[in-house]
Design a protein around this motif. Structure first.
Motif, mmCIF file in Angstrom:
data_model
loop_
_atom_site.group_PDB
_atom_site.id
_atom_site.type_symbol
_atom_site.label_atom_id
_atom_site.label_comp_id
_atom_site.label_asym_id
_atom_site.label_seq_id
_atom_site.Cartn_x
_atom_site.Cartn_y
_atom_site.Cartn_z
ATOM 1 N N THR A 1 5.705 -15.995 3.444
ATOM 2 C CA THR A 1 4.952 -14.788 3.768
ATOM 3 C C THR A 1 4.856 -13.860 2.577
ATOM 4 N N TYR A 2 5.955 -13.679 1.865
ATOM 5 C CA TYR A 2 5.958 -12.777 0.710
ATOM 6 C C TYR A 2 4.970 -13.248 -0.352
ATOM 7 N N TYR A 3 5.059 -14.505 -0.729
ATOM 8 C CA TYR A 3 4.159 -15.028 -1.763
ATOM 9 C C TYR A 3 2.739 -15.174 -1.232
ATOM 10 N N GLY A 4 2.604 -15.531 0.045
ATOM 11 C CA GLY A 4 1.281 -15.689 0.624
ATOM 12 C C GLY A 4 0.511 -14.384 0.647
ATOM 13 N N LEU A 5 1.175 -13.282 0.991
ATOM 14 C CA LEU A 5 0.508 -11.980 0.985
ATOM 15 C C LEU A 5 0.135 -11.564 -0.429
ATOM 16 N N SER A 6 0.948 -11.952 -1.390
ATOM 17 C CA SER A 6 0.593 -11.655 -2.781
ATOM 18 C C SER A 6 -0.630 -12.452 -3.209
ATOM 19 N N MET A 7 -0.698 -13.706 -2.765
ATOM 20 C CA MET A 7 -1.825 -14.564 -3.147
ATOM 21 C C MET A 7 -3.136 -14.113 -2.493
ATOM 22 N N THR A 8 -3.058 -13.625 -1.260
ATOM 23 C CA THR A 8 -4.274 -13.228 -0.543
ATOM 24 C C THR A 8 -4.612 -11.756 -0.745
ATOM 25 N N SER A 9 -3.890 -11.081 -1.630
ATOM 26 C CA SER A 9 -4.128 -9.652 -1.846
ATOM 27 C C SER A 9 -5.525 -9.368 -2.384
ATOM 28 N N VAL A 10 -6.131 -10.339 -3.061
ATOM 29 C CA VAL A 10 -7.463 -10.120 -3.640
ATOM 30 C C VAL A 10 -8.529 -9.950 -2.566
ATOM 31 N N SER A 11 -8.216 -10.352 -1.325
ATOM 32 C CA SER A 11 -9.195 -10.223 -0.243
ATOM 33 C C SER A 11 -9.063 -8.896 0.503
ATOM 34 N N LEU A 12 -8.105 -8.053 0.106
ATOM 35 C CA LEU A 12 -7.913 -6.784 0.793
ATOM 36 C C LEU A 12 -9.027 -5.788 0.497
ATOM 37 N N ALA A 13 -9.566 -5.814 -0.706
ATOM 38 C CA ALA A 13 -10.596 -4.863 -1.115
ATOM 39 C C ALA A 13 -11.725 -5.613 -1.808
ATOM 40 N N ASP A 14 -12.851 -4.906 -1.978
ATOM 41 C CA ASP A 14 -13.987 -5.519 -2.676
ATOM 42 C C ASP A 14 -13.626 -5.854 -4.114
ATOM 43 N N ASP A 15 -12.816 -5.002 -4.713
ATOM 44 C CA ASP A 15 -12.333 -5.248 -6.075
ATOM 45 C C ASP A 15 -10.990 -5.964 -5.990
ATOM 46 N N MET A 16 -10.934 -7.192 -6.529
ATOM 47 C CA MET A 16 -9.704 -7.976 -6.396
ATOM 48 C C MET A 16 -8.541 -7.335 -7.147
ATOM 49 N N TYR A 17 -8.841 -6.599 -8.214
ATOM 50 C CA TYR A 17 -7.777 -5.936 -8.959
ATOM 51 C C TYR A 17 -7.180 -4.784 -8.159
ATOM 52 N N LEU A 18 -8.023 -4.088 -7.403
ATOM 53 C CA LEU A 18 -7.531 -3.012 -6.551
ATOM 54 C C LEU A 18 -6.638 -3.563 -5.444
ATOM 55 N N GLY A 19 -7.050 -4.675 -4.842
ATOM 56 C CA GLY A 19 -6.230 -5.284 -3.803
ATOM 57 C C GLY A 19 -4.871 -5.708 -4.325
ATOM 58 N N PHE A 20 -4.855 -6.316 -5.505
ATOM 59 C CA PHE A 20 -3.580 -6.731 -6.102
ATOM 60 C C PHE A 20 -2.732 -5.520 -6.463
ATOM 61 N N LEU A 21 -3.367 -4.457 -6.965
ATOM 62 C CA LEU A 21 -2.635 -3.238 -7.315
ATOM 63 C C LEU A 21 -1.974 -2.620 -6.090
ATOM 64 N N LEU A 22 -2.696 -2.574 -4.969
ATOM 65 C CA LEU A 22 -2.149 -1.977 -3.754
ATOM 66 C C LEU A 22 -0.929 -2.744 -3.251
ATOM 67 N N THR A 23 -1.025 -4.078 -3.255
ATOM 68 C CA THR A 23 0.121 -4.868 -2.768
ATOM 69 C C THR A 23 1.305 -4.802 -3.725
ATOM 70 N N THR A 24 1.035 -4.495 -4.985
ATOM 71 C CA THR A 24 2.136 -4.334 -5.944
ATOM 72 C C THR A 24 2.787 -2.966 -5.791
ATOM 73 N N LEU A 25 1.964 -1.921 -5.642
ATOM 74 C CA LEU A 25 2.500 -0.565 -5.513
ATOM 75 C C LEU A 25 3.320 -0.390 -4.246
ATOM 76 N N VAL A 26 2.973 -1.121 -3.186
ATOM 77 C CA VAL A 26 3.674 -0.943 -1.920
ATOM 78 C C VAL A 26 5.109 -1.470 -1.999
ATOM 79 N N GLU A 27 5.430 -2.223 -3.041
ATOM 80 C CA GLU A 27 6.801 -2.701 -3.200
ATOM 81 C C GLU A 27 7.738 -1.607 -3.698
ATOM 82 N N ILE A 28 7.175 -0.537 -4.274
ATOM 83 C CA ILE A 28 8.025 0.563 -4.756
ATOM 84 C C ILE A 28 8.721 1.265 -3.588
ATOM 85 N N PRO A 29 7.998 1.695 -2.540
ATOM 86 C CA PRO A 29 8.729 2.230 -1.380
ATOM 87 C C PRO A 29 9.592 1.175 -0.692
ATOM 88 N N GLY A 30 9.247 -0.101 -0.864
ATOM 89 C CA GLY A 30 10.080 -1.160 -0.308
ATOM 90 C C GLY A 30 11.469 -1.180 -0.934
#
Length: 200
Positions: free
Chosen positions: A2-31
């Motif tokens: 699940t952890y790696y899968g959500l990282s791999m599919t992060s590009v589908s979260l937003a129209d910009d794949m870099y934004l999607g990856f950035l969001l899933t990376t930033l959310v690990e800070i409060p984690g």
């Protein structure tokens, strides 16, 4: 997985794949902050169970909303938020598992056991990249698989003992005794509920 899968599919979260990856990376800070604040207060097992439930429920809700409401603007933002909550929760659980697992094994088996568990965990890492291919054909499938797997974890973790503020087992006998206490107490509580007997 699940952890790696959500990282791999992060590009589908937003129209910009870099934004999607950035969001899933930033959310690990409060984690990391949540891990630090709850690991000793709640204990290892309780933390793992709670965060896996949060991850599973949020991922399944995102799949349901996405399937039912489609591409509506407000719904799409809610789906992204739920996916990020799932990534946050599974990030905390990922850290808890690496702390909790070695504490379950006796000293003479700890290194080998952690190595085997880590090796088996990498199977999920090898399967995770295929979620990017799966999401192109079945957009609902990865979130459903990840959510169901997260909700199965608390069921299986009920048989494991809590290791917070406990001495680490030194021998296999001590480990068996700790597991026997956990399974014995759960059976005892179940039998009391069935017979109506309670502690005074």
């Amino acid at each position: 997985m699940t952890y790696y899968g959500l990282s791999m599919t992060s590009v589908s979260l937003a129209d910009d794949m870099y934004l999607g990856f950035l969001l899933t990376t930033l959310v690990e800070i409060p984690g990391v902050a949540a891990f630090y604040l709850t690991i000793d207060r709640w204990g290892r097992r309780k933390c793992c169970i709670i965060y896996h439930i949060i991850a599973g429920v949020s991922l399944l809700l995102s799949v349901v909303l996405s399937a039912v409401a489609g591409e509506a603007v407000g719904v799409s933002h809610t789906v992204v938020a739920l996916s990020l909550v799932g990534k946050f929760a599974i990030s905390v659980s990922f850290g808890v598992i690496f702390l909790y697992t070695p504490e379950l094994y006796p000293t003479n088996l700890r290194n080998a056991s952690l190595g085997i568990a880590s090796m088996l965990g990498r199977v999920g890492g090898m399967v995770a990249p295929y979620s990017r291919t799966l999401i192109k054909h079945y957009p609902w499938a990865p979130g459903t698989i990840f959510g169901v797997c997260c909700l199965l974890v608390p069921i299986f973790m009920r048989i494991l003992p809590e290791t917070s503020e406990c001495e680490l087992p030194q021998t296999i006998g001590e480990m068996k005794l700790r597991f026997r206490v956990v399974t014995g107490s759960s059976k005892k509580s179940r039998s009391k509920k069935m017979t109506g007997v309670s502690d005074v």
